[in-house]
Design an enzyme around this catalytic site. Structure first.
Site, PDB file in Angstrom:
ATOM      1  N   LYS A 141      47.631  38.646  35.163  1.00 28.09           N
ATOM      2  CA  LYS A 141      47.133  39.858  34.845  1.00 28.09           C
ATOM      3  C   LYS A 141      47.546  41.144  35.281  1.00 28.09           C
ATOM      4  CE  LYS A 141      43.223  38.953  36.857  1.00 28.09           C
ATOM      5  NZ  LYS A 141      43.618  37.728  37.542  1.00 28.09           N
ATOM      6  N   GLU A 167      41.938  46.998  44.933  1.00 34.56           N
ATOM      7  CA  GLU A 167      43.180  46.414  44.996  1.00 34.56           C
ATOM      8  C   GLU A 167      43.737  46.394  46.413  1.00 34.56           C
ATOM      9  OE1 GLU A 167      45.830  46.656  41.679  1.00 34.56           O
ATOM     10  OE2 GLU A 167      44.225  45.412  41.888  1.00 34.56           O
ATOM     11  N   ARG A 168      44.930  45.507  46.377  1.00 32.60           N
ATOM     12  CA  ARG A 168      45.593  45.377  47.546  1.00 32.60           C
ATOM     13  C   ARG A 168      46.445  46.490  47.644  1.00 32.60           C
ATOM     14  NH1 ARG A 168      45.714  40.831  44.782  1.00 32.60           N
ATOM     15  NH2 ARG A 168      44.963  38.774  45.473  1.00 32.60           N
TER      16      ARG A 168
END
Length: 455
Positions: A141, A167-168
């Site tokens: 993705k 998010e990371r």
């Protein structure tokens, strides 16, 4: 946290501050009784104690807007997190805004070209519409989103806003570096609420990004590409907030207000007479279950759905988009034209018939099929390989130069494959190429004259 006020209660959505140097920020979400408000933290709460004095800021959460926010990276409070000074000459606007009224919305449907063959041919995006990227963990993705940023910003005069929800930190840093290297950062704004931040921050960062997008659409009258990675993390953050607020869980443990919260965000993404906000949203599907309430509610807001398949990814068919499950409301004769519509239908029918024949092939072998069915299988396998494409953003991993393919070239290639023009070439010649004309050159490079090629 609950806060007691002796006299006037602060209104819903107002920010309260407490702690040393007012570093703990909370947002009012409910009036509990005549003297108590229930709040959710937007920052870590280390150092918070009972009986601590709380100050009413008198204002809701605000986001910076203006031309000076371009090429910058912000957190949910509008603070720069890219190591540079806070931008000057910006306006601050509340993140809680109403969707544009119906009388200001555009009623025209236009196709938004991405340069990615399988999307433009089978599931074209709508300008000013909402597209979902559905898939489980690790099927591509974020890579697909990054490629769309690269293609659209470098070929369209618009602004791109990337909103990272949950998010990371590694992904944010990599994206910032890649966009800098690609030279598209001057036309981008990035807003992040990372995985390790409280659910309140992850829940509000989407509204902050939308406020910035609305400025470019309404004030500067520009087209905006809003990329959200990942909308499921927004729903997940809302579920955490709901649990902290003491609400009774609904189906599968989700919050009872999920539909309302998602609609409040999605309805602000719209096409108006001054510009358009086109949104592409990555949607993590829990356990690849498309009946999950989060996936079902998200589907209802979308004009196009791009479904990523783990099976296709395992076969090396990148982008791993499932052509049978992916769809778009733009694929009608009145919108994309008679030729495009007929081609898309023929491609889907060919791939569907091939899928039905796979069981027979697995049990009895290809030789047991009729001559017509063998031709159909060859046609479908060549189509599948032609709909793969090398990406600019994965060049360092694949060693293949990225390709951007215009819609006319993609349709021409599919039409020629369906007409059996490339039956004399091996299937591998159509794998990971741009336009179909590259297939002949690739076949000659792989099988020089004098060497046999497999049909």
């Amino acid at each position: 946290m609950d806060v007691h006020f002796e006299h006037r209660l602060p209104s819903i959505h107002k920010l309260l501050r407490c702690g040393t140097a007012q570093h703990i920020v909370v947002e009012v979400l409910a009036h509990h009784d005549m003297h108590t408000v229930r709040c959710i933290a937007l920052t870590p709460t280390q150092g918070l104690t009972r009986g601590m004095v709380v100050h009413d800021s008198g204002a809701p959460l605000q986001a910076p807007v203006g031309p000076h926010i371009l090429s910058r990276m912000f957190d949910v409070f509008g603070r720069a997190i890219d190591g540079l000074a806070q931008p000057a000459n910006v306006q601050w606007r509340s993140v809680h805004r109403s969707p544009p009224p119906l009388v200001k919305r555009s009623t025209q449907s236009e196709v938004f070209e991405t340069g990615i063959k399988v999307i433009d041919v089978l599931a074209p995006l709508e300008r000013g519409g909402k597209t979902g990227l559905f898939g489980g963990a690790g099927v591509g993705k974020t890579v697909l989103l990054t490629e769309m940023i690269h293609n659209m910003i470098s070929h369209q005069e618009g602004v791109s806003i990337f909103c990272g929800i949950g998010e990371r930190s590694r992904e944010g840093e990599e994206l910032y570096r890649e966009m800098t290297d690609a030279g598209v950062l001057p036309h981008m704004v990035m807003v992040f609420a990372q995985m390790n931040e409280p659910p309140g921050a992850r829940f509000r960062v989407g509204h902050a990004a939308l406020t910035m997008a609305e400025y470019f659409r309404d004030d500067e009258q520009r087209d905006v590409l809003l990329l959200i990675d990942n909308i499921f993390r927004f729903i997940q953050a809302g579920s955490e907030v709901s649990g902290l607020m003491g609400h009774m869980p609904s189906r599968l443990g989700y919050q009872p207000t999920m539909g309302t919260e998602l609609a409040a965000l999605q309805e602000r993404i719209a096409n108006t007479d001054s510009g358009a906000i086109t949104s592409i949203q990555a949607v993590y599907v829990p356990a690849d279950d498309f009946t999950d309430p989060a996936a079902v509610h998200t589907f209802s807001h979308l004009s196009a759905s791009i479904v990523l398949s783990r099976k296709r990814a395992s076969e090396g068919m990148f982008p791993a988009i499932d052509p049978m499950q992916s769809s778009s409301k733009m694929v009608t004769p009145g919108t994309v034209g008679e030729r495009h519509f007929a081609l898309a239908q023929t491609i889907r029918r060919t791939l569907a018939e091939y899928a039905e024949l796979k069981d027979i092939i697995a049990m009895l072998g290809l030789e047991q099929l009729s001559a017509d069915d063998r031709k159909l299988v060859a046609r479908a396998r060549r189509l599948e390989r032609f709909l793969t494409q090398p990406f600019f953003t994965t060049e360092q991993f694949t060693g293949l130069p990225g390709k951007l393919v215009h819609l006319a070239d993609a349709l021409d290639g599919c039409e020629r494959i369906l007409a059996d023009e490339f039956m004399h070439l091996p299937e591998s010649a159509l794998y990971m190429i741009g336009t179909v004309d590259e297939a002949t050159a690739k076949a000659q490079a792989t099988h020089p004259e004098g060497e046999p090629s497999c049909p």
